[in-house]
Design an enzyme around this catalytic site. Structure first.
Site, mmCIF file in Angstrom:
data_model
loop_
_atom_site.group_PDB
_atom_site.id
_atom_site.type_symbol
_atom_site.label_atom_id
_atom_site.label_comp_id
_atom_site.label_asym_id
_atom_site.label_seq_id
_atom_site.Cartn_x
_atom_site.Cartn_y
_atom_site.Cartn_z
ATOM 1 N N GLY A 77 61.403 48.544 66.184
ATOM 2 C CA GLY A 77 61.664 49.205 64.900
ATOM 3 C C GLY A 77 63.045 48.904 64.333
ATOM 4 N N TYR A 78 63.759 49.948 63.991
ATOM 5 C CA TYR A 78 65.050 49.791 63.324
ATOM 6 C C TYR A 78 66.215 49.594 64.307
ATOM 7 C CZ TYR A 78 62.297 51.526 59.427
ATOM 8 O OH TYR A 78 61.315 51.674 58.467
ATOM 9 N N LYS B 207 69.053 53.116 76.653
ATOM 10 C CA LYS B 207 68.530 53.742 75.424
ATOM 11 C C LYS B 207 67.954 55.132 75.727
ATOM 12 C CE LYS B 207 65.224 53.325 71.670
ATOM 13 N NZ LYS B 207 64.221 52.549 70.940
ATOM 14 N N ASP C 286 56.609 62.906 67.340
ATOM 15 C CA ASP C 286 56.682 62.157 66.089
ATOM 16 C C ASP C 286 58.149 61.846 65.859
ATOM 17 O OD1 ASP C 286 55.357 60.947 63.907
ATOM 18 O OD2 ASP C 286 56.221 62.464 62.597
HETATM 19 P P1 IMP Z 1 56.208 57.064 65.624
HETATM 20 O O1 IMP Z 1 56.837 58.320 66.093
HETATM 21 O O2 IMP Z 1 55.729 56.232 66.783
HETATM 22 O O3 IMP Z 1 55.171 57.309 64.561
HETATM 23 O O4 IMP Z 1 57.380 56.191 64.957
HETATM 24 C C1 IMP Z 1 57.607 56.126 63.584
HETATM 25 C C2 IMP Z 1 58.502 54.966 63.190
HETATM 26 O O5 IMP Z 1 59.866 55.384 63.294
HETATM 27 C C3 IMP Z 1 58.420 53.712 64.042
HETATM 28 O O6 IMP Z 1 57.405 52.860 63.619
HETATM 29 C C4 IMP Z 1 59.783 53.084 63.793
HETATM 30 O O7 IMP Z 1 59.806 52.411 62.566
HETATM 31 C C5 IMP Z 1 60.685 54.318 63.692
HETATM 32 N N1 IMP Z 1 61.252 54.643 65.030
HETATM 33 C C6 IMP Z 1 60.954 55.724 65.790
HETATM 34 N N2 IMP Z 1 61.652 55.707 66.948
HETATM 35 C C7 IMP Z 1 62.391 54.567 66.903
HETATM 36 C C8 IMP Z 1 63.303 53.986 67.824
HETATM 37 O O8 IMP Z 1 63.574 54.468 68.933
HETATM 38 N N3 IMP Z 1 63.868 52.821 67.426
HETATM 39 C C9 IMP Z 1 63.600 52.240 66.227
HETATM 40 N N4 IMP Z 1 62.741 52.720 65.356
HETATM 41 C C10 IMP Z 1 62.138 53.903 65.681
#
Ligand code: IMP
Length: 197
Positions: free
Chosen positions: A151-152, A173, A70
């Site tokens: 994402g960000y 990355k 997560d």
């Molecule tokens: P999850 O772990 O896939 O649920 O990610 C949660 C959210 O965190 C994503 O939808 C992004 O908005 C943000 N996020 C997590 N990892 C990254 C990354 O490596 N780059 C940019 N955003 C991230």
């Protein structure tokens, strides 16, 4: 080759996990591979709670060693937003709207310090588990830049590199990212036989 079930439907993450585990003799299987088309609700207050819940539910269901992650963004000036709620920050939850909202909220804010967190949980059916956290520090820019990542990434200026995360290739990355750092710790423990799968 032994199998590890990865609690994700994201094929991009699978490429990353296979690149890390195949050289050690492990094959990664995704939720798509086992035909899991439902969802584990991420309602935890911490990254650990969410990762543990995902790994446990999937690991017990399929009776396989399961890895879940997560992740999210922490912005110092917005301590109660983002974090475990990073995905659903804006109303629509799209990456574009999330970035626009973040820029708007920080418009008059001088403190732009931020970091990404990735929490991994490796769960064994029966209850044993290991957990690892990785981080990458940086600052939130005043505009979007870069075409890679998701994402960000276009807003995140990586400390020490002076580049946006979205300007790094996938390999670059992985070398410095929160997920890459958490994964490195897990791989190190597997190599040193601290962990046996
Ligand atoms: P999850 O772990 O896939 O649920 O990610 C949660 C959210 O965190 C994503 O939808 C992004 O908005 C943000 N996020 C997590 N990892 C990254 C990354 O490596 N780059 C940019 N955003 C991230």
């Amino acid at each position: 080759m032994k199998n590890i079930l990865i609690a994700t439907q994201n094929e991009g993450k699978m490429v990353e996990f296979n690149a890390a585990f195949n050289p050690l003799g492990y094959n990664c299987i995704s939720l798509n591979d086992v035909g899991f088309d439902s969802e584990v609700i991420e309602d935890g207050k911490t990254f650990f709670e969410n990762a543990y819940k995902k790994a446990k539910e999937i690991g017990e269901l399929y009776q396989m060693v399961t890895l879940a992650d997560d992740s999210g963004l922490i912005v110092e000036a917005l301590p109660y937003e983002l974090g475990v709620k990073s995905k659903r920050f804006s109303k629509s939850g799209t990456h574009k709207d999330n970035n626009i909202l973040l820029l708007a909220k920080l418009k008059h804010t001088y403190n732009r310090t931020a970091y990404f967190v990735s929490q991994l949980v490796l769960y064994y059916p029966g209850g044993k588990f290991y957990t690892y956290q990785g981080r990458v520090y940086g600052e939130i820019a005043y505009d979007l830049k870069g075409d890679f990542g998701f994402g960000y990434d276009p807003l995140f200026i990586v400390d020490g590199l002076n580049k946006r995360m979205a300007e790094l290739t996938e390999q670059e990355k992985n070398r410095i990212s929160h997920r890459g750092n958490a994964l490195k710790k897990l791989i190190r423990d597997i190599k040193n036989e601290v962990i046996i799968i």
